[in-house]
Design a protein around this motif. Sequence first.
Motif, PDB file in Angstrom:
ATOM      1  N   LEU A   1     -30.410 -48.527  -5.119  1.00  0.00           N
ATOM      2  CA  LEU A   1     -29.658 -49.281  -5.902  1.00  0.00           C
ATOM      3  C   LEU A   1     -30.338 -50.224  -6.935  1.00  0.00           C
ATOM      4  CD1 LEU A   1     -26.587 -50.277  -3.388  1.00  0.00           C
ATOM      5  CD2 LEU A   1     -26.733 -48.434  -5.352  1.00  0.00           C
ATOM      6  N   ASN A   2     -31.551 -50.793  -6.535  1.00  0.00           N
ATOM      7  CA  ASN A   2     -32.470 -51.695  -7.254  1.00  0.00           C
ATOM      8  C   ASN A   2     -31.637 -52.954  -7.586  1.00  0.00           C
ATOM      9  OD1 ASN A   2     -34.701 -52.035  -8.352  1.00  0.00           O
ATOM     10  ND2 ASN A   2     -34.116 -51.444 -10.483  1.00  0.00           N
ATOM     11  N   LEU A   3     -31.283 -53.411  -6.629  1.00  0.00           N
ATOM     12  CA  LEU A   3     -30.505 -54.707  -6.842  1.00  0.00           C
ATOM     13  C   LEU A   3     -31.528 -56.085  -6.747  1.00  0.00           C
ATOM     14  CD1 LEU A   3     -27.430 -53.878  -4.247  1.00  0.00           C
ATOM     15  CD2 LEU A   3     -27.380 -53.688  -6.605  1.00  0.00           C
TER      16      LEU A   3
ATOM     17  N   SER B   1     -21.848 -48.828  -5.136  1.00  0.00           N
ATOM     18  CA  SER B   1     -23.056 -48.678  -6.171  1.00  0.00           C
ATOM     19  C   SER B   1     -22.800 -49.447  -7.357  1.00  0.00           C
ATOM     20  CB  SER B   1     -23.385 -47.282  -6.386  1.00  0.00           C
ATOM     21  OG  SER B   1     -23.949 -46.616  -5.284  1.00  0.00           O
TER      22      SER B   1
ATOM     23  N   GLN C   1     -24.364 -53.283  -8.544  1.00  0.00           N
ATOM     24  CA  GLN C   1     -25.289 -52.895  -9.628  1.00  0.00           C
ATOM     25  C   GLN C   1     -24.732 -53.888 -11.191  1.00  0.00           C
ATOM     26  OE1 GLN C   1     -25.539 -48.603 -10.132  1.00  0.00           O
ATOM     27  NE2 GLN C   1     -27.650 -48.722  -8.978  1.00  0.00           N
ATOM     28  N   THR C   2     -23.467 -54.087 -11.158  1.00  0.00           N
ATOM     29  CA  THR C   2     -22.952 -54.783 -12.179  1.00  0.00           C
ATOM     30  C   THR C   2     -23.125 -56.252 -11.626  1.00  0.00           C
ATOM     31  OG1 THR C   2     -21.288 -53.019 -12.826  1.00  0.00           O
ATOM     32  CG2 THR C   2     -20.997 -55.290 -13.547  1.00  0.00           C
TER      33      THR C   2
ATOM     34  N   SER D   1     -25.437 -57.491  -9.976  1.00  0.00           N
ATOM     35  CA  SER D   1     -26.755 -57.750  -9.880  1.00  0.00           C
ATOM     36  C   SER D   1     -27.331 -57.969 -11.294  1.00  0.00           C
ATOM     37  CB  SER D   1     -27.527 -56.527  -9.391  1.00  0.00           C
ATOM     38  OG  SER D   1     -29.048 -56.896  -9.423  1.00  0.00           O
ATOM     39  N   ALA D   2     -26.859 -57.014 -12.410  1.00  0.00           N
ATOM     40  CA  ALA D   2     -27.177 -57.307 -13.660  1.00  0.00           C
ATOM     41  C   ALA D   2     -26.816 -58.629 -14.233  1.00  0.00           C
ATOM     42  CB  ALA D   2     -26.661 -55.994 -14.415  1.00  0.00           C
TER      43      ALA D   2
END
Length: 185
Positions: free
Chosen positions: A12-14, A70, A74-75, A77-78
């Motif tokens: 997920l690269n959070l 997911s 991700q939203t 986090s961004a």
Amino acid sequence: MQTNFFRQIAKLNLTGDLQITLRPTTESNFVLSVLLNNEQCGDEARKTIPPLNLRGTAEELDNGFFESISMPLQTASALMVDMESFMKQLEETKRKSAMEKEKTDKEKKEKATKDKKYNEALQKAEELEKEGKYKDAWSALPKGSDFPEYADIIRKKQDEYERHFAPSLFTETTNENFTENQAIS
């Protein structure tokens, strides 16, 4: 059976801390609360991002967990990364603005000091001119190279003072005097 739960979380690269809370509601149903918290984000608005709540049986949560979390995580986090970037840019802008104001203030002060020097020198030259001391007045004038914005005015004053203490051989009055002197001889 081997699970790849943590590898999928890593994919997920959070950015931030992922907090997962599982609470049973009945014998077979659960509420799963997932919250991403990024302490690196200086914007307090990050605290208003609500946790993602999922309800279902253990099997439903197993099957749909990553598909459900997911995109929202991700939203979020961004968003927090963007908020932090925005806050840093805002601080940088404030700092630069303060630097620009300081620079502008310094330039204004320097210009005021320079203008004061120019005006004092010009005033001194004009006082000497009134006393008929044209050579001294010429010397008291500010240098055109030090005040390029006033170079034309300074040059005109120099020419005016020179006419009084160093008349040109080529002016009309000098030529008339020269002709009269030749005629007398």
